[in-house]
Design a protein around this motif. Structure first.
Motif, PDB file in Angstrom:
ATOM      1  N   LEU A 255       1.720  -0.094  -3.704  1.00  0.00           N
ATOM      2  CA  LEU A 255       2.645  -1.193  -3.945  1.00  0.00           C
ATOM      3  C   LEU A 255       2.145  -2.493  -3.337  1.00  0.00           C
ATOM      4  O   LEU A 255       1.505  -2.507  -2.274  1.00  0.00           O
ATOM      5  N   LYS A 256       2.438  -3.581  -4.034  1.00  0.00           N
ATOM      6  CA  LYS A 256       2.021  -4.916  -3.623  1.00  0.00           C
ATOM      7  C   LYS A 256       3.266  -5.785  -3.425  1.00  0.00           C
ATOM      8  O   LYS A 256       4.320  -5.519  -4.038  1.00  0.00           O
ATOM      9  N   PRO A 257       3.165  -6.839  -2.631  1.00  0.00           N
ATOM     10  CA  PRO A 257       4.320  -7.734  -2.466  1.00  0.00           C
ATOM     11  C   PRO A 257       4.847  -8.267  -3.798  1.00  0.00           C
ATOM     12  O   PRO A 257       6.064  -8.468  -3.944  1.00  0.00           O
TER      13      PRO A 257
ATOM     14  N   GLY B 285       0.799  -1.217   0.000  1.00  0.00           N
ATOM     15  CA  GLY B 285       0.000   0.000   0.000  1.00  0.00           C
ATOM     16  C   GLY B 285       0.830   1.266   0.000  1.00  0.00           C
ATOM     17  O   GLY B 285       0.292   2.363  -0.221  1.00  0.00           O
ATOM     18  N   GLY B 286       2.133   1.132   0.227  1.00  0.00           N
ATOM     19  CA  GLY B 286       3.012   2.287   0.274  1.00  0.00           C
ATOM     20  C   GLY B 286       3.437   2.762  -1.103  1.00  0.00           C
ATOM     21  O   GLY B 286       3.020   2.217  -2.130  1.00  0.00           O
ATOM     22  N   SER B 287       4.302   3.772  -1.095  1.00  0.00           N
ATOM     23  CA  SER B 287       4.749   4.402  -2.337  1.00  0.00           C
ATOM     24  C   SER B 287       6.261   4.571  -2.332  1.00  0.00           C
ATOM     25  O   SER B 287       6.881   4.713  -1.267  1.00  0.00           O
ATOM     26  N   LEU B 288       6.821   4.574  -3.529  1.00  0.00           N
ATOM     27  CA  LEU B 288       8.230   4.888  -3.734  1.00  0.00           C
ATOM     28  C   LEU B 288       8.355   5.639  -5.054  1.00  0.00           C
ATOM     29  O   LEU B 288       7.517   5.481  -5.955  1.00  0.00           O
ATOM     30  N   ARG B 289       9.429   6.425  -5.166  1.00  0.00           N
ATOM     31  CA  ARG B 289       9.745   7.062  -6.430  1.00  0.00           C
ATOM     32  C   ARG B 289      11.170   6.695  -6.820  1.00  0.00           C
ATOM     33  O   ARG B 289      12.112   6.993  -6.083  1.00  0.00           O
ATOM     34  N   LEU B 290      11.295   6.059  -7.966  1.00  0.00           N
ATOM     35  CA  LEU B 290      12.615   5.736  -8.494  1.00  0.00           C
ATOM     36  C   LEU B 290      13.058   6.832  -9.452  1.00  0.00           C
ATOM     37  O   LEU B 290      12.242   7.388 -10.193  1.00  0.00           O
TER      38      LEU B 290
ATOM     39  N   THR C 271      11.499  -3.698  -2.272  1.00  0.00           N
ATOM     40  CA  THR C 271      10.950  -4.802  -1.492  1.00  0.00           C
ATOM     41  C   THR C 271       9.666  -4.334  -0.822  1.00  0.00           C
ATOM     42  O   THR C 271       9.664  -3.328  -0.111  1.00  0.00           O
ATOM     43  N   VAL C 272       8.584  -5.066  -1.071  1.00  0.00           N
ATOM     44  CA  VAL C 272       7.280  -4.721  -0.519  1.00  0.00           C
ATOM     45  C   VAL C 272       6.826  -5.857   0.391  1.00  0.00           C
ATOM     46  O   VAL C 272       6.687  -6.997  -0.049  1.00  0.00           O
ATOM     47  N   SER C 273       6.594  -5.539   1.640  1.00  0.00           N
ATOM     48  CA  SER C 273       6.181  -6.548   2.603  1.00  0.00           C
ATOM     49  C   SER C 273       4.675  -6.471   2.836  1.00  0.00           C
ATOM     50  O   SER C 273       4.078  -5.403   2.763  1.00  0.00           O
ATOM     51  N   SER C 274       4.108  -7.614   3.154  1.00  0.00           N
ATOM     52  CA  SER C 274       2.644  -7.678   3.366  1.00  0.00           C
ATOM     53  C   SER C 274       2.279  -7.381   4.804  1.00  0.00           C
ATOM     54  O   SER C 274       3.128  -7.294   5.670  1.00  0.00           O
TER      55      SER C 274
END
Length: 130
Positions: free
Chosen positions: A86-88, A15-20, A127-130
């Protein structure tokens, strides 16, 4: 020598966000094809999001449509990948890629294969954790 430097990866909860970010050296991003691939352990490298920097046209993998957005900043010679919700299953090494001039960005509105791109960054881990 063309160099693509990625940054912005990390670990987030679902559920979070990142910007590459992908900043190019010895390569001007204007009027080019650029994009992002990703590769998870044991899986093939797959296309995620691509942009034609001449007019801003984009194409996305079905798995990320509506969640990821690719954008460009010509003044900073940088391409971004904004990743939301984001999803795992988004966990992977993400690679920035660019084409030499004159290449075909994509065909039939589908994300391209890796062998169509000439220049690659070293990758940044997401890395996306549940």
């Amino acid at each position: 020598q063309v160099q693509l430097a990625e940054s912005g990866g990390g670990s987030v909860q679902a559920g979070g966000s990142l910007r590459l970010s992908c900043t190019a050296s010895a390569y001007t991003i204007s009027n080019k094809c650029m994009g992002w691939f990703r590769q998870a352990p044991g899986k093939e490298r797959e296309g995620v999001a691509f942009i034609r920097t001449d007019f801003g046209g984009t194409v996305y993998a079905d798995s990320v449509k509506g969640r990821f957005t690719i954008s460009q900043d010509n003044a900073k010679n940088t391409v971004y990948l904004h990743m939301n919700s984001l999803k795992p299953e988004d966990t992977a090494m993400y690679y920035c890629a660019a084409q030499a001039p004159g290449g075909v960005c994509w065909r039939m509105g589908r994300v391209p294969r890796p062998d169509g791109y000439n220049y690659w960054g070293q990758g940044t881990q997401v890395t996306v954790s549940s």
